[in-house]
Design an enzyme around this catalytic site. Sequence first.
Site, PDB file in Angstrom:
ATOM      1  N   ARG A  79       0.847  -1.197   0.000  1.00 62.58           N
ATOM      2  CA  ARG A  79       0.000   0.000   0.000  1.00 62.58           C
ATOM      3  C   ARG A  79       0.882   1.245   0.000  1.00 62.58           C
ATOM      4  O   ARG A  79       1.857   1.336   0.746  1.00 62.58           O
ATOM      5  CB  ARG A  79      -0.905  -0.006   1.230  1.00 62.58           C
ATOM      6  CG  ARG A  79      -1.887   1.142   1.320  1.00 62.58           C
ATOM      7  CD  ARG A  79      -2.714   1.024   2.599  1.00 62.58           C
ATOM      8  NE  ARG A  79      -3.534  -0.179   2.592  1.00 62.58           N
ATOM      9  CZ  ARG A  79      -3.940  -0.805   3.696  1.00 62.58           C
ATOM     10  NH1 ARG A  79      -3.568  -0.356   4.888  1.00 62.58           N
ATOM     11  NH2 ARG A  79      -4.689  -1.883   3.609  1.00 62.58           N
ATOM     12  N   ARG A 148      -2.299   6.326   9.809  1.00 65.03           N
ATOM     13  CA  ARG A 148      -2.327   5.853   8.426  1.00 65.03           C
ATOM     14  C   ARG A 148      -2.464   7.036   7.462  1.00 65.03           C
ATOM     15  O   ARG A 148      -2.372   8.203   7.847  1.00 65.03           O
ATOM     16  CB  ARG A 148      -3.502   4.876   8.238  1.00 65.03           C
ATOM     17  CG  ARG A 148      -3.497   3.676   9.205  1.00 65.03           C
ATOM     18  CD  ARG A 148      -2.506   2.619   8.792  1.00 65.03           C
ATOM     19  NE  ARG A 148      -2.590   1.412   9.617  1.00 65.03           N
ATOM     20  CZ  ARG A 148      -3.374   0.363   9.367  1.00 65.03           C
ATOM     21  NH1 ARG A 148      -4.199   0.361   8.346  1.00 65.03           N
ATOM     22  NH2 ARG A 148      -3.350  -0.703  10.169  1.00 65.03           N
ATOM     23  N   LYS A 212      -4.013   0.815  14.889  1.00 65.07           N
ATOM     24  CA  LYS A 212      -3.988   1.796  13.811  1.00 65.07           C
ATOM     25  C   LYS A 212      -4.770   3.052  14.189  1.00 65.07           C
ATOM     26  O   LYS A 212      -5.623   3.035  15.086  1.00 65.07           O
ATOM     27  CB  LYS A 212      -4.584   1.185  12.548  1.00 65.07           C
ATOM     28  CG  LYS A 212      -6.035   0.728  12.686  1.00 65.07           C
ATOM     29  CD  LYS A 212      -6.469  -0.029  11.453  1.00 65.07           C
ATOM     30  CE  LYS A 212      -7.868  -0.636  11.636  1.00 65.07           C
ATOM     31  NZ  LYS A 212      -8.261  -1.459  10.487  1.00 65.07           N
ATOM     32  N   LYS A 214      -6.625   6.626  12.264  1.00 71.38           N
ATOM     33  CA  LYS A 214      -7.047   7.179  10.981  1.00 71.38           C
ATOM     34  C   LYS A 214      -7.557   8.604  11.150  1.00 71.38           C
ATOM     35  O   LYS A 214      -8.301   8.900  12.090  1.00 71.38           O
ATOM     36  CB  LYS A 214      -8.138   6.308  10.359  1.00 71.38           C
ATOM     37  CG  LYS A 214      -7.664   4.897  10.025  1.00 71.38           C
ATOM     38  CD  LYS A 214      -8.761   4.056   9.408  1.00 71.38           C
ATOM     39  CE  LYS A 214      -8.243   2.669   9.018  1.00 71.38           C
ATOM     40  NZ  LYS A 214      -9.305   1.832   8.399  1.00 71.38           N
ATOM     41  N   CYS A 433     -14.700  -4.134  -0.220  1.00 65.50           N
ATOM     42  CA  CYS A 433     -13.301  -4.418   0.103  1.00 65.50           C
ATOM     43  C   CYS A 433     -12.789  -5.489  -0.850  1.00 65.50           C
ATOM     44  O   CYS A 433     -13.516  -6.006  -1.698  1.00 65.50           O
ATOM     45  CB  CYS A 433     -13.182  -4.885   1.552  1.00 65.50           C
ATOM     46  SG  CYS A 433     -13.948  -6.489   1.859  1.00 65.50           S
ATOM     47  N   CYS A 439      -7.241 -11.647   0.981  1.00 61.86           N
ATOM     48  CA  CYS A 439      -7.275 -11.138   2.349  1.00 61.86           C
ATOM     49  C   CYS A 439      -7.418 -12.293   3.331  1.00 61.86           C
ATOM     50  O   CYS A 439      -8.370 -13.085   3.257  1.00 61.86           O
ATOM     51  CB  CYS A 439      -8.421 -10.154   2.532  1.00 61.86           C
ATOM     52  SG  CYS A 439      -8.525  -9.530   4.228  1.00 61.86           S
ATOM     53  N   CYS A 478     -15.670  -9.347   5.736  1.00 68.56           N
ATOM     54  CA  CYS A 478     -15.536  -9.631   7.165  1.00 68.56           C
ATOM     55  C   CYS A 478     -16.007  -8.407   7.936  1.00 68.56           C
ATOM     56  O   CYS A 478     -16.289  -7.359   7.334  1.00 68.56           O
ATOM     57  CB  CYS A 478     -14.087  -9.987   7.512  1.00 68.56           C
ATOM     58  SG  CYS A 478     -13.008  -8.556   7.753  1.00 68.56           S
ATOM     59  N   CYS A 482     -13.515  -2.374   6.259  1.00 65.70           N
ATOM     60  CA  CYS A 482     -12.657  -1.576   5.377  1.00 65.70           C
ATOM     61  C   CYS A 482     -13.445  -0.719   4.398  1.00 65.70           C
ATOM     62  O   CYS A 482     -12.987   0.356   4.010  1.00 65.70           O
ATOM     63  CB  CYS A 482     -11.693  -2.493   4.621  1.00 65.70           C
ATOM     64  SG  CYS A 482     -10.448  -3.258   5.679  1.00 65.70           S
TER      65      CYS A 482
END
Length: 570
Positions: A79, A148, A212, A214, A433, A439, A478, A482
């Site tokens: 990424r 991120r 993480k 954001k 996603c 994934c 899931c 995302c």
Amino acid sequence: MGEPLTPDLKLTAEEALKEASNFLRGTIAVGLDDPVTGALSEEDAKLLKFHGSYQQDDRDLRVERQRQKLEPAYLFMVRVRMPGGVCTPAQWLAMDALARSHANGTLRITTRQTFQFHGVLKRHLKPLIAGINQALLNTLAACGDVNRNVICHNNPYLTPVHGEVYRLARAISDHLLPRTRAYRELWLDEKPSADTVPDEEPLYGPTYLPRKFKIGLAVPPVNDVDVFAQDLGFIAVAEGARLVGFNVAVGGGMGMSHGDPATYPRLAEVIGFCPPEKAVQVAEEVVKVQRDYGDRTNRKHARLKYTIDDRGVAWFRHTLEQRLGWRLGEPRPFRFERTGDGYGWVQGRDGRWHLTLFIMSGRVKDTQEVRLMTALREVAKFHDGDFRLTANQNVIIANVKPANKARIDELLQAHGVSLQEDMSALRLNALSCVALPTCGLAMAESERWLPDLVERLERLLERLGLKEEPILLRVTGCPNGCARPYLAEIGLVGKSLGRYNLYLGADFAGERLNQLYRENVAQEEVVDVLAPLLEHYARERRKAEHFGDFVIRAGYVKPVRNGKAFHDAA
């Protein structure tokens, strides 16, 4: 609840790993040179995230490779860190070339306004990341327990306010970067010299963040970044063409776990106002509060949303203001009208043009019918503006000279690329996603299923006279969220292979969560379950009433704005 976690509490294994990693080096260099396996060790795979890559495997091949007693078909996702989603034509061409030489021949635009490369073999990791850096981009902190990619409404040519917001997004991103030299040593072969000072992380420390983090910046009335899904959101407040500051929102996040009511999506809450020149300081101090008080004993409970819910919004604001050394102002009025992107051509204040193209699931590739990747490559060869990736997986060909507008139209048409005139409003508001086959967290299909799902729903909507009615549809493989499924009017979240939980009732402006309507729906039954609701909507909707508002008024689900009530409302 006012003190940070004490050292005697049992920390997660990831905390010990980070502390012992020598500032994110681990033994990654050794693993990259090991020709015996296509993988890195489990510990190094975790550290690799901080460098912008996830270790995965092709799950379509798992069973057959197990049968043949072969290791999984290991692959890597890489990424790019690209604040605000902006790149030059030269950088676009570089990403295109790298995708074809070191990945699976496609580019994927993510919901965080950046590129992902998929299908990368271990031996291609280093040349790919080096190539990204040669294009004056990088992958540092695109993943991992750090801040991120910072996202924002990313067309600075629309108004002066948009320009200031984009510049601030870049400034926040740069300010919050990790300082370790490990990245440049591993991927760019930089060697420390006798004068090199020891590594330190003045912001993050040796264990970085608990999870993480954001950040998103929005410019009302368009909430195209889903600002309330962010750990930290800045909502621009303008007076005419002048940016006067930002409302500060904290504690958003989409991730949860099936069957665990202690995990839930949450909307960020507006806690105050800051002037533009103070926004970077606010961002730093919010990150520091989470660094010091976030839960390092349970990664499922380690996001800022849980820190705030555990200790209270009043506690968080007080702690933040103590660290800032000044008080936030009272929030200013604002209004959002929609999420999503506006499509087609729009002219900026300077007379130049900007074209937003819809890209299904953000996948830039060539097919027999639509040669999208080739078309954008050809545009990049003569375009002298830039490209802008959106938080809704689309691309803007931005800052186009009037003389080049017709040429771009002709080139796209010649390659089969539609300019959205005949697409349904549902399609134009659909996200997904990646999910299977790469994934490792995916429980069900998402990107590969979305086109079929959209086509089936489009046939139903056409019959009901709803083709032009915008409906937010989001699918994930899931519950980690995302594609921000819990802010969709129709959200489908993978439960197991071929089965989904169906959520309804978010609002079109991204200011209300949806609610579980039906659990464990078979993939082939989803449209049948939705059909009577959409038929009811077609018969009895009020003027300008969105589907998410209708299902609440009709009593199918209850409104949910508080994350703690997400599981209780059903």
